[in-house]
Design a protein around this motif. Structure first.
Motif, PDB file in Angstrom:
ATOM      1  N   VAL B 184       0.855  -1.189   0.000  1.00 34.16           N
ATOM      2  CA  VAL B 184       0.000   0.000   0.000  1.00 34.16           C
ATOM      3  C   VAL B 184       0.888   1.235   0.000  1.00 34.16           C
ATOM      4  CG1 VAL B 184      -1.972  -1.078   1.135  1.00 34.16           C
ATOM      5  CG2 VAL B 184      -0.186  -0.048   2.522  1.00 34.16           C
ATOM      6  N   GLU B 185       0.348   2.306  -0.552  1.00 40.66           N
ATOM      7  CA  GLU B 185       1.161   3.511  -0.645  1.00 40.66           C
ATOM      8  C   GLU B 185       0.288   4.729  -0.392  1.00 40.66           C
ATOM      9  OE1 GLU B 185       3.982   3.791  -4.044  1.00 40.66           O
ATOM     10  OE2 GLU B 185       3.124   5.793  -4.259  1.00 40.66           O
ATOM     11  N   PHE B 186       0.790   5.643   0.417  1.00 41.11           N
ATOM     12  CA  PHE B 186       0.089   6.907   0.668  1.00 41.11           C
ATOM     13  C   PHE B 186       1.028   8.045   0.336  1.00 41.11           C
ATOM     14  CE2 PHE B 186      -2.066   3.771   3.095  1.00 41.11           C
ATOM     15  CZ  PHE B 186      -3.395   4.131   3.021  1.00 41.11           C
ATOM     16  N   GLN B 345      -2.006  -0.704   6.842  1.00 39.68           N
ATOM     17  CA  GLN B 345      -2.663   0.485   6.265  1.00 39.68           C
ATOM     18  C   GLN B 345      -2.867   1.588   7.281  1.00 39.68           C
ATOM     19  OE1 GLN B 345      -4.953  -0.465   2.218  1.00 39.68           O
ATOM     20  NE2 GLN B 345      -6.206  -0.592   4.015  1.00 39.68           N
ATOM     21  N   PRO B 346      -3.530   1.291   8.400  1.00 39.00           N
ATOM     22  CA  PRO B 346      -3.620   2.353   9.407  1.00 39.00           C
ATOM     23  C   PRO B 346      -2.243   2.798   9.905  1.00 39.00           C
ATOM     24  CG  PRO B 346      -4.615   0.291  10.217  1.00 39.00           C
ATOM     25  CD  PRO B 346      -4.335   0.114   8.758  1.00 39.00           C
ATOM     26  N   GLY B 347      -1.299   1.866   9.926  1.00 39.71           N
ATOM     27  CA  GLY B 347       0.067   2.243  10.315  1.00 39.71           C
ATOM     28  C   GLY B 347       0.601   3.322   9.394  1.00 39.71           C
ATOM     29  N   CYS B 348       0.392   3.141   8.088  1.00 40.55           N
ATOM     30  CA  CYS B 348       0.835   4.133   7.099  1.00 40.55           C
ATOM     31  C   CYS B 348       0.120   5.459   7.310  1.00 40.55           C
ATOM     32  CB  CYS B 348       0.507   3.652   5.681  1.00 40.55           C
ATOM     33  SG  CYS B 348       1.505   2.266   5.114  1.00 40.55           S
ATOM     34  N   MET B 349      -1.182   5.364   7.565  1.00 40.55           N
ATOM     35  CA  MET B 349      -1.987   6.588   7.638  1.00 40.55           C
ATOM     36  C   MET B 349      -1.688   7.392   8.900  1.00 40.55           C
ATOM     37  SD  MET B 349      -5.369   4.674   6.230  1.00 40.55           S
ATOM     38  CE  MET B 349      -6.585   5.977   6.228  1.00 40.55           C
ATOM     39  N   CYS B 350      -1.320   6.681   9.967  1.00 44.67           N
ATOM     40  CA  CYS B 350      -1.077   7.372  11.239  1.00 44.67           C
ATOM     41  C   CYS B 350       0.343   7.914  11.356  1.00 44.67           C
ATOM     42  CB  CYS B 350      -1.312   6.427  12.416  1.00 44.67           C
ATOM     43  SG  CYS B 350      -3.031   5.974  12.624  1.00 44.67           S
ATOM     44  N   ALA B 351       1.261   7.370  10.572  1.00 45.48           N
ATOM     45  CA  ALA B 351       2.684   7.646  10.801  1.00 45.48           C
ATOM     46  C   ALA B 351       2.962   9.134  10.994  1.00 45.48           C
ATOM     47  CB  ALA B 351       3.513   7.075   9.656  1.00 45.48           C
ATOM     48  N   PHE B 352       2.448   9.948  10.087  1.00 45.83           N
ATOM     49  CA  PHE B 352       2.745  11.386  10.144  1.00 45.83           C
ATOM     50  C   PHE B 352       1.508  12.203  10.515  1.00 45.83           C
ATOM     51  CE2 PHE B 352       6.074   9.603   7.424  1.00 45.83           C
ATOM     52  CZ  PHE B 352       7.209  10.176   7.971  1.00 45.83           C
ATOM     53  N   ALA B 382      -0.715   1.798  14.523  1.00 42.53           N
ATOM     54  CA  ALA B 382      -0.213   3.149  14.759  1.00 42.53           C
ATOM     55  C   ALA B 382       1.005   3.212  15.692  1.00 42.53           C
ATOM     56  CB  ALA B 382      -1.331   4.044  15.297  1.00 42.53           C
ATOM     57  N   PRO B 383       1.021   2.459  16.782  1.00 42.56           N
ATOM     58  CA  PRO B 383       2.167   2.611  17.696  1.00 42.56           C
ATOM     59  C   PRO B 383       3.492   2.334  17.005  1.00 42.56           C
ATOM     60  CG  PRO B 383       0.419   1.364  18.767  1.00 42.56           C
ATOM     61  CD  PRO B 383       0.021   1.515  17.319  1.00 42.56           C
ATOM     62  N   GLN B 384       3.501   1.342  16.109  1.00 45.78           N
ATOM     63  CA  GLN B 384       4.756   0.948  15.474  1.00 45.78           C
ATOM     64  C   GLN B 384       5.289   2.052  14.552  1.00 45.78           C
ATOM     65  OE1 GLN B 384       1.863  -0.875  15.606  1.00 45.78           O
ATOM     66  NE2 GLN B 384       2.262  -3.073  15.624  1.00 45.78           N
ATOM     67  N   SER B 385       4.414   2.630  13.732  1.00 48.08           N
ATOM     68  CA  SER B 385       4.918   3.642  12.797  1.00 48.08           C
ATOM     69  C   SER B 385       5.176   4.967  13.511  1.00 48.08           C
ATOM     70  CB  SER B 385       3.947   3.834  11.628  1.00 48.08           C
ATOM     71  OG  SER B 385       2.710   4.328  12.066  1.00 48.08           O
ATOM     72  N   VAL B 455       9.208  13.148  25.457  1.00 48.65           N
ATOM     73  CA  VAL B 455       7.804  13.409  25.116  1.00 48.65           C
ATOM     74  C   VAL B 455       7.538  12.794  23.755  1.00 48.65           C
ATOM     75  CG1 VAL B 455       7.508  15.554  26.406  1.00 48.65           C
ATOM     76  CG2 VAL B 455       8.327  15.646  24.064  1.00 48.65           C
ATOM     77  N   ALA B 456       6.297  12.482  23.517  1.00 52.09           N
ATOM     78  CA  ALA B 456       5.871  12.041  22.198  1.00 52.09           C
ATOM     79  C   ALA B 456       4.368  12.247  22.104  1.00 52.09           C
ATOM     80  CB  ALA B 456       6.220  10.577  21.964  1.00 52.09           C
ATOM     81  N   SER B 457       3.928  12.441  20.862  1.00 58.52           N
ATOM     82  CA  SER B 457       2.492  12.585  20.633  1.00 58.52           C
ATOM     83  C   SER B 457       1.984  11.368  19.872  1.00 58.52           C
ATOM     84  CB  SER B 457       2.205  13.856  19.840  1.00 58.52           C
ATOM     85  OG  SER B 457       2.605  14.980  20.592  1.00 58.52           O
ATOM     86  N   GLY B 458       0.670  11.228  19.840  1.00 59.46           N
ATOM     87  CA  GLY B 458       0.090  10.101  19.131  1.00 59.46           C
ATOM     88  C   GLY B 458      -1.293  10.429  18.625  1.00 59.46           C
ATOM     89  N   PHE B 459      -1.701   9.648  17.651  1.00 58.23           N
ATOM     90  CA  PHE B 459      -2.964   9.904  16.954  1.00 58.23           C
ATOM     91  C   PHE B 459      -3.712   8.615  16.715  1.00 58.23           C
ATOM     92  CE2 PHE B 459      -4.918   9.365  12.774  1.00 58.23           C
ATOM     93  CZ  PHE B 459      -5.934  10.296  12.811  1.00 58.23           C
TER      94      PHE B 459
END
Lengths: 287, 765, 81, 158
Positions: B184-186, B345-352, B382-385, B455-459
């Motif tokens: 998959v590609e975004f 897929q969600p990993g890709c979408m959440c990364a940035f 999401a956590p991984q990316s 610190v880190a943020s997440g989505f």
């Protein structure tokens, strides 16, 4: 599986001797029940030794401590005399598992499970404790370090079982300590364990030192060189460093899910140093 | 009451935002609550599964005759009892699933694809007999080479799990099979141009290990299949309607003939969104004619139920010297386990997703390996990316000497930002969480020597979905609330609060129930942080439906037009003086008059909730590291998250705290350890090390409330996001303490000590 | 006309187009017209997709309204743990 | 092998049961006596969900044979409330929202009760170490520890 709970040492010996190789001793059961459940063992007979009075007693006479084989960690931890005499042994017992495990787990069970990572064994070996073993030919006594011969292997004969642990008289200005490393703060099997027992003269020089390590070889090892590195010193930094090097050099660990060879070897020295520091401090504070 | 909340409320609500004792609470503190394994039925058998000892093996034959001959064994099932199903993708827990794979995951067919893969199952009069029967089943395996690592599995010479798996998402389609199920590609903007604008570009490779959801209650169910082809199933699940669908499909039943009741559920975190034992128990019950209870041992849970994907992630981020992020790029390789469908897929979408970026490119690979099929785990993918990206962001901040919160603020996604995964954000609360972080006592307290702060943020997106709810008004004016989303963390309380708020009645007058699959229309599962939002919307809708009926009835009683009646504070009132002078009719009044005035009141809603507001969070953590043993200690931890509106703040805090501690485990100690034969070495809580009570400090929480405009009270889901930031936050803190950047999880003592040792050895120039 | 944004593999299926202008009043219309314009995309529009309409995610919602000035982003369906 | 006959006391009541020697106390409580409040999370003493008190000692019921219960006094979660009066710990767990899914809760309550009986004024660290054998995957332990500390304070008359 048959369950028996004899009330005498002789009764237990008779059952175990007649039970053949598939008889097992049950003390606290915290290892045995896990193995039963996992199908690792399938004994025909289980002999519960907790109803034998001698296995449940802690006695002290003339400075010599005797701890019954089935005394639980929680009971030992509440025994002020035991704690004062052998704080390292008591803390090693109290490190086994959770509060719940403490309610059951015993010294003899920890020893006879014959795991190289058993927490109490380095402390018992450092303390020069002796096992009182009962069997068909009567009672015999052997040093704790002679009980386990390899992972899961014991030197006990058919029908024999550990009844109690006997400790030498505690000399003045002496104390022991036990430390282990685990990845979490609780609930793990020792990656490395270190038991140290030290005695000092009134000039502050170490006159006797026993250093025992767990989880770094097929059985718990008594590292004579490590002890020798301290004898005659004040346990100063240089002596401790030499002791740590000797401890690490004696390690013959394996890589497994709990640690690597490299890690165990390094940390053995670290823990031995820290445990020696605690033991020395305790000895200094003792009369 | 719980005093650690700094919840800020907005708007005026009477019930939403309060902290009553949860309605199911007493049952749970007295041991009365019935979980999956807590039910006994008369004449019940015990079912047990025989599992493959091999990571990869062709199954030539299965001989069950000796097992069947054992007294007390009632029946045995194998692959022969389940019809094969064609490849058909249907929406399930986390993403699409293929029934062809589900039937194979439940019971191996051609091959065993991981250690623990079910191969046969027995039903017997006791656990003991069932175990003995398993030992008598003879399986002729041809052991095949296996592959566990995602990168190795992608190599052309890797052992193939599925001989017919052709990579999707590649044009033209490959002609030979591989273990790569999908690419998959975004893309957004032009990353090359973006990197050209950058003064600093950092790229690194990261890896994460599979981690288990680690719910304390193992999977369990009881199936009771009747001779007339109807069946009841009691099970621990996050979605009994989803279980019904899967089981009906696998057993060839009408869904109406299968009634599934969700037991109390002892944790799920995404792992109880799929079926394992349930179809097997039904088949055993169908064949034996008796109820069959099945439970997994902890070992089986680890061997054969879903972990989160282990991953290899490469990421690259460019930034100007002024701290403006110009581009982000990543390549994500996710383990799917034995069957395709990792959350790449969600990993890709959440990364940035937390950043306002013009140029982004993320490519993801979904790769099968000889491990259990991954299942959803809190914010799946999401956590991984985000671990990778948030680690690099921290490094960039340190590179230019900018405060990492400041850097994030400078680049944070906000309302109107075009998200890196495509759409434009509505109101979101990332900036607010960062501002709270900056102002928090934790962030301003100086560190002790040797410690590090990260610190880190997440989505996470959050979702809605198909949801039903019913409110039944009793003759005394109290209400039975029926919802279809299993209550996993206190959602009955939050649903009652939303109903109470809408109806204007005391929350104590509402008693909730999770209805079985025959009491409500199809309701999607508890997951995706959707329950407080979507079931909340359904409950509000049902309450409004009931209010409409109540107002109509009051109008009829008063003999005035319905639009002259208002519902205020739990009672019908004439709307203004023109409507007439009438004593208000309370809910209890109307309930009492219900029969005589036209019949009972039932408020219903059947909705497909849309517009779940995404949730952002920011975590702050202080660590200390024992330089001689490599142990990392969490000294202080603060979670700041946007909840939209915290319906029951205590349970929102609980989600934030629980997610953070799961993240601590992921970061520091949790991992799967396999031997060279592909057998799991640590299938238990002794050596799969989830955090224990003494491992962690209090977890401070700050709830930010940026209302979600779609929800009447502004609610956003909160359950997923808190597991996203911890891994990066802790890695960033460890970097602060040691000056060493950890890119591989877990940061376990041996890894940390080794890195410390390596760092002491001067690198060859 | 609503502005439809293709991301991920949808762009591939849309012949490389990053965006398209589509006249539609609701999701069903929009998907039908998209399918007509991009035959390769058509089989993927039935299951497993989500639409972000002006930033708000809609899944399995054929009758969600689409305004003439809406931005509609085609995405894979999302769930969660 | 004939089953063993065991006479014991459960939550103050004299109880007799028959069991196989292999059956754990947890098996007996759940499957023979239908006291399902004690949970099986691991069957290996690692999670504490089956915590019970045997003759005053906190133990995992999964690490004790049913036959070993002969003559002992067993206390389970089902005996924690006094009639319709919840134990203060039960009340505080509810007030503090110290549970989410609730499956570990019986074990935590039994363990915490045993702690407060021995140590009415524990520190946070003491609470955390005493409860280290009770796994909770939902709460992150924060609210559980607060509930126990708050109960201790209340029971001391604070």
């Amino acid at each position: 599986m048959r369950y028996e709970a004899p009330e005498s040492v002789e009764g237990a010996v008779a059952l175990l001797a007649g039970g053949g190789p598939r008889g097992r001793v049950l003390a606290g059961g915290t290892d045995l029940l896990v193995q039963l459940r996992a199908g690792m063992v399938a004994p025909e007979l289980v002999v519960d030794i907790k109803r034998i009075a001698e296995t449940r007693k802690i006695r002290e006479a003339d400075g010599k401590l005797v701890i019954g084989a089935a005394v639980s960690g929680a009971e030992l931890g509440e025994h002020a005399v035991a704690k004062a005499l052998w704080p390292g042994v008591v803390e090693s017992t109290e490190l086994i598992g959770s509060t719940q495990i403490q309610g059951r787990a015993s010294l003899a069970g920890n020893l006879c499970n014959a795991s190289p990572a058993a927490d109490t064994v380095p402390a018992l070996v450092a303390a020069a404790a002796t096992c009182k073993i009962a069997g068909p030919n009567g009672v015999r006594r052997i040093p704790v370090e002679d009980v386990c011969t390899g992972p899961g292997q014991l030197s006990l004969g058919d029908g024999e079982f550990v009844v109690a642990f006997e400790f030498p008289k505690r000399p003045p200005r002496s104390a022991d300590a036990y430390l282990r490393f685990i990845p979490r703060t609780e609930m793990d099997i020792a990656v490395v364990g270190a038991g140290v027992n030290l005695a000092f003269d009134d000039g502050g020089r170490c006159v006797a030192a026993r250093v025992a390590l767990g989880a770094v070889a097929p059985t718990v090892i008594l590292v004579e060189e490590a002890g020798q590195a301290l004898v005659g010193t004040t346990c100063d930094a240089a002596a401790l460093q030499e002791m740590a090097a000797a401890a690490s050099a004696a390690c013959r660990p394996i890589d497994d899910k709990r640690g690597t060879v490299e890690y165990r070897t390094k940390v053995a020295g670290v823990l031995a140093t820290r445990a020696a520091g605690i033991a020395a401090q305790r000895a200094k504070e003792s009369r | 009451m719980a005093a650690n909340s700094h919840g800020k409320t907005n708007g005026s609500t009477r019930w939403v935002g309060t902290r009553p004792v949860r309605p199911d609470g007493v049952d749970k503190v007295t041991g009365r609550a019935r979980f999956g394994a807590d039910v006994h039925l008369p004449n019940m058998l015990v079912g047990k599964v025989l599992r493959s000892p091999h990571a990869h093996a062709r199954i030539h034959s299965i001989d069950t005759s000796a097992a069947l001959a054992l007294p007390g064994v009632k029946t045995v099932v194998t692959r022969d009892d389940f019809n094969d199903l064609p490849s058909e993708f249907v929406p399930a827990g986390e993403m699409l699933i293929n029934y062809r794979d589900v039937v194979r995951n439940v019971m191996a067919r051609e091959k065993a694809l991981f250690e623990g893969h079910p191969v046969a199952a027995v039903a017997a009069v006791s656990e003991k007999v069932a175990r003995e029967a398993l030992a008598r089943i003879k399986v002729d395996y041809e052991v095949l080479p296996h592959v566990l690592d995602v990168v190795e599995a992608m190599a052309p010479e890797a052992p193939l799990l599925h001989e017919d798996l052709i990579t999707a998402g590649v044009e033209p389609a490959p002609t030979t099979p591989s273990n790569v199920a999908k690419v998959v590609e975004f893309k957004l903007g032009d990353v090359e141009a973006g990197f050209a604008e950058a003064d600093i570009v950092i790229e690194r490779e990261f890896s994460t290990q599979p981690v288990h959801q680690g719910y304390i209650e193992p999977h369990a169910c009881i199936a009771n299949y009747s001779e007339d082809g109807q069946a009841e199933l009691w099970c621990t699940t996050q979605g009994h309607f989803v279980v019904r669908g899967h089981c009906a499909k696998l057993l060839g039943m009408d869904v109406s003939k299968l009634r599934v009741t969700a037991s109390e559920i002892g944790g799920g975190f995404g792992g109880k969104t799929v079926v394992y034992l349930e179809p097997v128990a039904l088949m055993l019950s169908r064949k034996s004619g008796q109820p069959v209870k099945m439970t997994m041992s902890r070992e089986e849970v680890f061997q054969a139920s879903g972990p989160a994907a282990g991953t290899r992630v490469w990421a690259k981020v460019g930034m100007t010297n002024a701290g403006r992020i110009t581009a982000g790029e990543a390549v994500l390789k996710y383990q799917a386990g034995a069957f395709q469908g990792s959350p790449v897929q969600p990993g890709c979408m959440c990364a940035f997703a937390p950043y306002d970026l013009a140029h982004v490119k993320v490519v993801g690979y979904d790769v099968v390996v000889n491990r259990p099929k991954v299942a959803a785990y809190r914010a799946p993918g999401a956590p991984q990316s985000e671990f990778a990206v948030e680690s690099i962001i921290d490094e960039l901040a340190k590179r230019i000497g900018m405060d990492p919160v400041e850097l994030r603020l400078k680049n944070a996604a906000k309302e109107g930002t075009k998200a890196a995964y495509g759409p434009t954000f509505g109101p979101v609360g990332l900036v607010e969480t960062l501002e709270e972080a900056k102002a928090h006592d934790h962030y301003r307290t100086p560190l002790k020597p040797g410690q590090g702060r990260g610190v880190a943020s997440g989505f996470w997106f959050n979702i809605g979905g198909e949801t039903c709810a019913t409110l039944n008004l009793g003759e005394d004016g109290t209400i039975a609330l029926v919802a279809g989303t299993p209550d996993i963390g206190g959602s009955r309380a939050s649903l009652c609060l939303q109903a109470a708020e809408t109806l204007g009645v005391d929350v104590e007058r509402i008693r909730p129930l999770i209805g079985d699959t025959s009491t409500l229309g199809y309701t999607f599962l508890t997951g995706g942080s959707r329950t407080a939002f979507a079931s909340g919307m359904a409950v509000i809708e049902a309450a409004r439906d009931m209010i409409r009926q109540l107002c109509e009835r009051a109008a009829k009683i008063w003999d005035i037009p319905v639009d002259a009646v208002e519902w205020i504070d739990g009672e019908a009132r004439p709307a203004g003086s023109n409507a007439g002078e009438f004593e208000p009719l309370s809910l209890a009044d109307l309930a009492r008059l219900a029969g005589k005035s036209g019949g009972p009141f039932v408020g219903r809603a059947q909705i497909n909730a849309q517009g779940a507001g995404p949730s952002f969070g920011t975590h702050i953590v202080d660590v200390d590291v024992d330089r001689e043993t490599g142990r990392v200690t969490i000294e202080r931890y603060t979670v700041i998250q946007d909840a939209g509106k915290a319906v029951h703040p205590s349970y929102v805090e609980g989600q934030l705290q629980g997610g953070a501690v799961q993240g601590i485990g992921w970061a520091l100690n949790e991992e799967y350890i396999y031997d060279d034969k592909g057998r799991l070495q640590n299938p238990g809580f002794l050596d799969y090390r989830i955090p224990v009570c003494s491992d962690v400090p209090m977890i401070d929480t700050v709830i930010v409330e940026v209302p979600n405009p779609t929800h009447p009270y502004g609610v956003r889901g909160v359950g997923e996001t808190p597991i996203v930031p911890p891994m990066a936050a802790i890695a960033n803190a460890v970097e602060g303490a040691l000056g060493l950047r950890f890119t591989d999880l877990p940061m376990s003592p041996p890894r940390v000590l080794k890195a410390l040792g390596d760092a002491r050895v001067p690198k060859a120039a | 006309m609503a502005r439809v944004v293709f991301i991920g593999n949808f762009r591939q299926l849309a012949g490389g187009d990053a965006e398209a202008e589509i006249a539609a009043s609701n999701v069903r219309d929009l998907l039908r017209r998209l399918g007509e314009r991009y035959p390769a995309l058509a089989p993927h529009l039935d299951e497993g997709i989500a639409l972000a309409i002006d930033g708000e995610i809609h899944q399995d919602a054929l009758f969600s309204p689409v305004r003439p000035d809406s931005e509609v982003c085609l995405m894979p369906k999302i769930a969660g743990g | 092998m004939a089953k063993a006959h065991v006479t014991t006391t459960v939550n103050g009541d004299a109880v007799e049961f028959l069991c196989d020697a292999e059956q754990t106390l947890l098996d007996v409580l759940r499957d023979e006596l239908y006291l399902t409040g004690s949970k099986e999370g691991c069957a290996s003493g690692d999670c504490g969900a089956c915590s019970v008190i045997a003759d005053g000692r906190l133990v995992c019921a999964c690490l004790m044979l049913g036959v070993e219960a002969e003559g002992l006094a067993i206390e389970t979660i089902e005996g924690m409330a006094d009639g319709d009066q919840l134990h203060p710990l039960q009340t505080k767990f509810l007030e503090h929202a110290a549970l989410q899914c609730g499956v570990c809760t019986p074990g935590f309550l039994v363990a915490a009760k045993s702690l407060l009986e021995r140590n009415p004024d524990p520190t946070e660290i003491e609470v955390r170490y005493w409860l280290a054998g009770n796994l909770c995957r939902c709460t992150g332990y924060d609210k559980i520890v607060r509930a126990v500390l708050d109960t201790a304070e209340e029971m001391r008359g604070g």
